[in-house]
Scaffold this motif. Structure first.
Motif, PDB file in Angstrom:
ATOM      1  N   SER A 291      -2.265  -7.066  15.443  1.00 48.63           N
ATOM      2  CA  SER A 291      -1.956  -5.905  14.789  1.00 48.63           C
ATOM      3  C   SER A 291      -0.726  -5.666  14.074  1.00 48.63           C
ATOM      4  O   SER A 291      -0.557  -4.984  13.066  1.00 48.63           O
ATOM      5  N   ASP A 292       0.286  -6.149  14.788  1.00 51.23           N
ATOM      6  CA  ASP A 292       1.782  -5.599  14.220  1.00 51.23           C
ATOM      7  C   ASP A 292       1.745  -6.571  12.889  1.00 51.23           C
ATOM      8  O   ASP A 292       2.399  -6.110  11.931  1.00 51.23           O
ATOM      9  N   GLN A 293       1.236  -7.794  12.781  1.00 50.57           N
ATOM     10  CA  GLN A 293       1.291  -8.486  11.785  1.00 50.57           C
ATOM     11  C   GLN A 293       0.472  -8.074  10.279  1.00 50.57           C
ATOM     12  O   GLN A 293       0.851  -7.937   9.482  1.00 50.57           O
ATOM     13  N   ALA A 294      -0.613  -7.495  10.927  1.00 50.15           N
ATOM     14  CA  ALA A 294      -1.459  -6.707   9.902  1.00 50.15           C
ATOM     15  C   ALA A 294      -0.632  -5.459   9.326  1.00 50.15           C
ATOM     16  O   ALA A 294      -0.859  -5.143   8.195  1.00 50.15           O
ATOM     17  N   ARG A 295      -0.086  -4.802  10.390  1.00 49.86           N
ATOM     18  CA  ARG A 295       0.417  -3.483   9.690  1.00 49.86           C
ATOM     19  C   ARG A 295       1.778  -3.955   8.775  1.00 49.86           C
ATOM     20  O   ARG A 295       2.057  -3.216   8.137  1.00 49.86           O
ATOM     21  N   ALA A 296       2.606  -4.976   9.350  1.00 55.38           N
ATOM     22  CA  ALA A 296       3.673  -5.491   8.616  1.00 55.38           C
ATOM     23  C   ALA A 296       3.444  -5.964   7.195  1.00 55.38           C
ATOM     24  O   ALA A 296       4.047  -5.539   6.112  1.00 55.38           O
ATOM     25  N   SER A 297       2.146  -6.527   7.255  1.00 53.92           N
ATOM     26  CA  SER A 297       1.609  -7.035   6.025  1.00 53.92           C
ATOM     27  C   SER A 297       1.311  -6.039   4.833  1.00 53.92           C
ATOM     28  O   SER A 297       1.750  -5.964   3.633  1.00 53.92           O
ATOM     29  N   ALA A 298       0.692  -5.113   5.427  1.00 56.72           N
ATOM     30  CA  ALA A 298       0.234  -3.900   4.637  1.00 56.72           C
ATOM     31  C   ALA A 298       1.254  -3.161   4.115  1.00 56.72           C
ATOM     32  O   ALA A 298       1.468  -2.681   3.133  1.00 56.72           O
TER      33      ALA A 298
ATOM     34  N   LEU B 100       4.307  -4.347   3.616  1.00 53.12           N
ATOM     35  CA  LEU B 100       5.204  -5.325   2.649  1.00 53.12           C
ATOM     36  C   LEU B 100       4.367  -4.920   1.351  1.00 53.12           C
ATOM     37  O   LEU B 100       4.873  -5.128   0.165  1.00 53.12           O
ATOM     38  N   GLU B 101       2.982  -5.034   1.326  1.00 50.85           N
ATOM     39  CA  GLU B 101       2.150  -4.639   0.263  1.00 50.85           C
ATOM     40  C   GLU B 101       2.497  -3.544  -0.512  1.00 50.85           C
ATOM     41  O   GLU B 101       2.633  -3.283  -1.848  1.00 50.85           O
ATOM     42  N   VAL B 102       2.760  -2.251   0.438  1.00 48.93           N
ATOM     43  CA  VAL B 102       3.150  -1.136  -0.120  1.00 48.93           C
ATOM     44  C   VAL B 102       4.424  -1.138  -0.954  1.00 48.93           C
ATOM     45  O   VAL B 102       4.623  -0.177  -2.028  1.00 48.93           O
TER      46      VAL B 102
ATOM     47  N   PHE C 102      -0.867   2.151  -5.429  1.00 46.30           N
ATOM     48  CA  PHE C 102       0.026   2.309  -4.384  1.00 46.30           C
ATOM     49  C   PHE C 102      -0.634   3.313  -3.384  1.00 46.30           C
ATOM     50  O   PHE C 102      -0.545   2.938  -2.428  1.00 46.30           O
ATOM     51  N   LYS C 103      -1.292   4.269  -3.943  1.00 47.70           N
ATOM     52  CA  LYS C 103      -2.172   5.083  -2.879  1.00 47.70           C
ATOM     53  C   LYS C 103      -3.249   4.500  -2.064  1.00 47.70           C
ATOM     54  O   LYS C 103      -3.280   4.739  -0.851  1.00 47.70           O
ATOM     55  N   ALA C 104      -3.829   3.212  -2.912  1.00 46.65           N
ATOM     56  CA  ALA C 104      -4.897   2.445  -1.952  1.00 46.65           C
ATOM     57  C   ALA C 104      -4.214   1.730  -0.917  1.00 46.65           C
ATOM     58  O   ALA C 104      -4.602   1.643   0.458  1.00 46.65           O
ATOM     59  N   LEU C 105      -3.222   1.075  -1.353  1.00 51.53           N
ATOM     60  CA  LEU C 105      -2.390   0.521  -0.217  1.00 51.53           C
ATOM     61  C   LEU C 105      -1.627   1.155   0.849  1.00 51.53           C
ATOM     62  O   LEU C 105      -1.477   0.803   1.996  1.00 51.53           O
ATOM     63  N   GLY C 106      -1.099   2.272   0.333  1.00 53.76           N
ATOM     64  CA  GLY C 106      -0.792   3.390   1.434  1.00 53.76           C
ATOM     65  C   GLY C 106      -1.714   3.561   2.404  1.00 53.76           C
ATOM     66  O   GLY C 106      -1.302   3.832   3.658  1.00 53.76           O
ATOM     67  N   THR C 107      -2.951   4.355   1.710  1.00 55.35           N
ATOM     68  CA  THR C 107      -3.781   4.328   2.851  1.00 55.35           C
ATOM     69  C   THR C 107      -4.322   3.249   3.855  1.00 55.35           C
ATOM     70  O   THR C 107      -4.671   3.412   4.815  1.00 55.35           O
ATOM     71  N   ARG C 108      -4.550   2.236   3.212  1.00 53.64           N
ATOM     72  CA  ARG C 108      -4.682   1.132   3.948  1.00 53.64           C
ATOM     73  C   ARG C 108      -3.761   0.564   4.903  1.00 53.64           C
ATOM     74  O   ARG C 108      -3.933   0.398   6.108  1.00 53.64           O
ATOM     75  N   ALA C 109      -2.446   0.896   4.740  1.00 44.92           N
ATOM     76  CA  ALA C 109      -1.264   0.760   5.689  1.00 44.92           C
ATOM     77  C   ALA C 109      -1.400   1.962   6.667  1.00 44.92           C
ATOM     78  O   ALA C 109      -1.250   1.358   8.077  1.00 44.92           O
ATOM     79  N   THR C 110      -1.939   3.070   6.463  1.00 46.54           N
ATOM     80  CA  THR C 110      -1.937   4.198   7.721  1.00 46.54           C
ATOM     81  C   THR C 110      -3.256   3.772   8.187  1.00 46.54           C
ATOM     82  O   THR C 110      -2.983   4.068   9.588  1.00 46.54           O
ATOM     83  N   ASP C 111      -4.129   3.318   7.721  1.00 48.93           N
ATOM     84  CA  ASP C 111      -5.383   2.811   8.571  1.00 48.93           C
ATOM     85  C   ASP C 111      -5.178   1.845   9.414  1.00 48.93           C
ATOM     86  O   ASP C 111      -5.623   1.867  10.752  1.00 48.93           O
ATOM     87  N   SER C 112      -4.267   0.882   9.110  1.00 47.42           N
ATOM     88  CA  SER C 112      -3.937  -0.393  10.082  1.00 47.42           C
ATOM     89  C   SER C 112      -3.108   0.337  11.139  1.00 47.42           C
ATOM     90  O   SER C 112      -3.303  -0.110  12.175  1.00 47.42           O
TER      91      SER C 112
END
Length: 237
Positions: A17-24, A26-28, A171-181
């Motif tokens: 979970s931490d890795q997925a959140r960190a990856s998201a 970084l993409e943001v 940017f908005k799509a990646l931000g939403t995905r990071a929030t969901d993660s």
């Protein structure tokens, strides 16, 4: 072992979970750079471009062209009228004699004067027509250049706006995905559970040699007595 397995599974899940959140995240952050770059480019273009000036110049050229075309049309109409009048006067002059009994003909002289005036006015109208045609011909290249420059500026502005909108959407799509993660990581719970934890011994069990020896001797004595009793009962008297 079960507790170790549950703890290990929890650590692995949390790490994923931490890795997925960190990856998201970084993409943001990576998407933020092109967004800022496209925004800066659009703002700089809005400050430095001369589209308004080019648009005003094109408007002026179009207005001038329309005015010159109107003047040209009016000049052509007036020229046609003068030429028709001159032709009519010429026909009338041909029918009137110049002199009658050596006396001037007033009608003939008047027709000649009118014809000369019409001829002069027609010549002036032709000169004006030719000047307007030359002005319109010279105006066309300037108008074409202004329209081409304006089209180039508009195309550049539309391209910058498209780049900015695409970067903003990403940017908005990646931000939403990071929030969901982050929300998914916070709501994650461990499904692996121990059905029966068992009872852990409170003190260790170790060998007891004295007790074992005493018990062995007792069992040996009892066995000997039982054998002697059995043997005595089977001996004949």
């Amino acid at each position: 072992l079960a507790e170790v397995g549950v703890a290990a599974n929890t650590r692995v899940g949390r790490a994923e979970s931490d890795q997925a959140r960190a990856s998201a995240e970084l993409e943001v952050e990576a998407a933020r750079k092109p967004l800022l770059a496209s925004q800066t480019a659009l703002e700089q273009f809005s400050r430095e471009n001369r589209s308004e000036e080019a648009y005003r110049q094109v408007e002026v050229h179009i207005e001038n062209k329309s005015s010159y075309q109107t003047q040209l049309m009016d000049t052509k109409v007036r020229l046609a009228e003068q030429e028709a009048r001159l032709a009519s006067l010429t026909t009338q002059i041909a029918k009137e004699p110049e002199k009658i009994a050596s006396a001037p003909n007033p009608l003939y002289q008047d027709l000649r004067a009118q014809a000369e005036t019409a001829r002069t006015e027609a010549a002036g109208l032709r000169a004006r027509r030719d000047a307007l045609l030359g002005t319109l011909e010279a105006l066309e290249p300037a108008l074409a250049r202004g329209q081409a420059q304006l089209a180039t500026l508009e195309s550049r502005r539309h391209a910058l706006e498209r780049d900015y909108q695409a970067a903003e959407l990403r940017f908005k799509a990646l931000g939403t995905r990071a929030t969901d993660s982050g929300i998914a990581a916070g709501m994650r719970h461990e499904d692996l559970q121990i059905a029966d934890p068992g009872v852990t011994p409170t003190r260790p069990v170790s060998p007891r040699p004295l007790l074992n020896t005493a018990l062995g001797a007792l069992f040996g004595l009892l066995a000997g007595l039982l054998y002697e009793t059995y043997a005595w009962n089977r001996t004949p008297v």
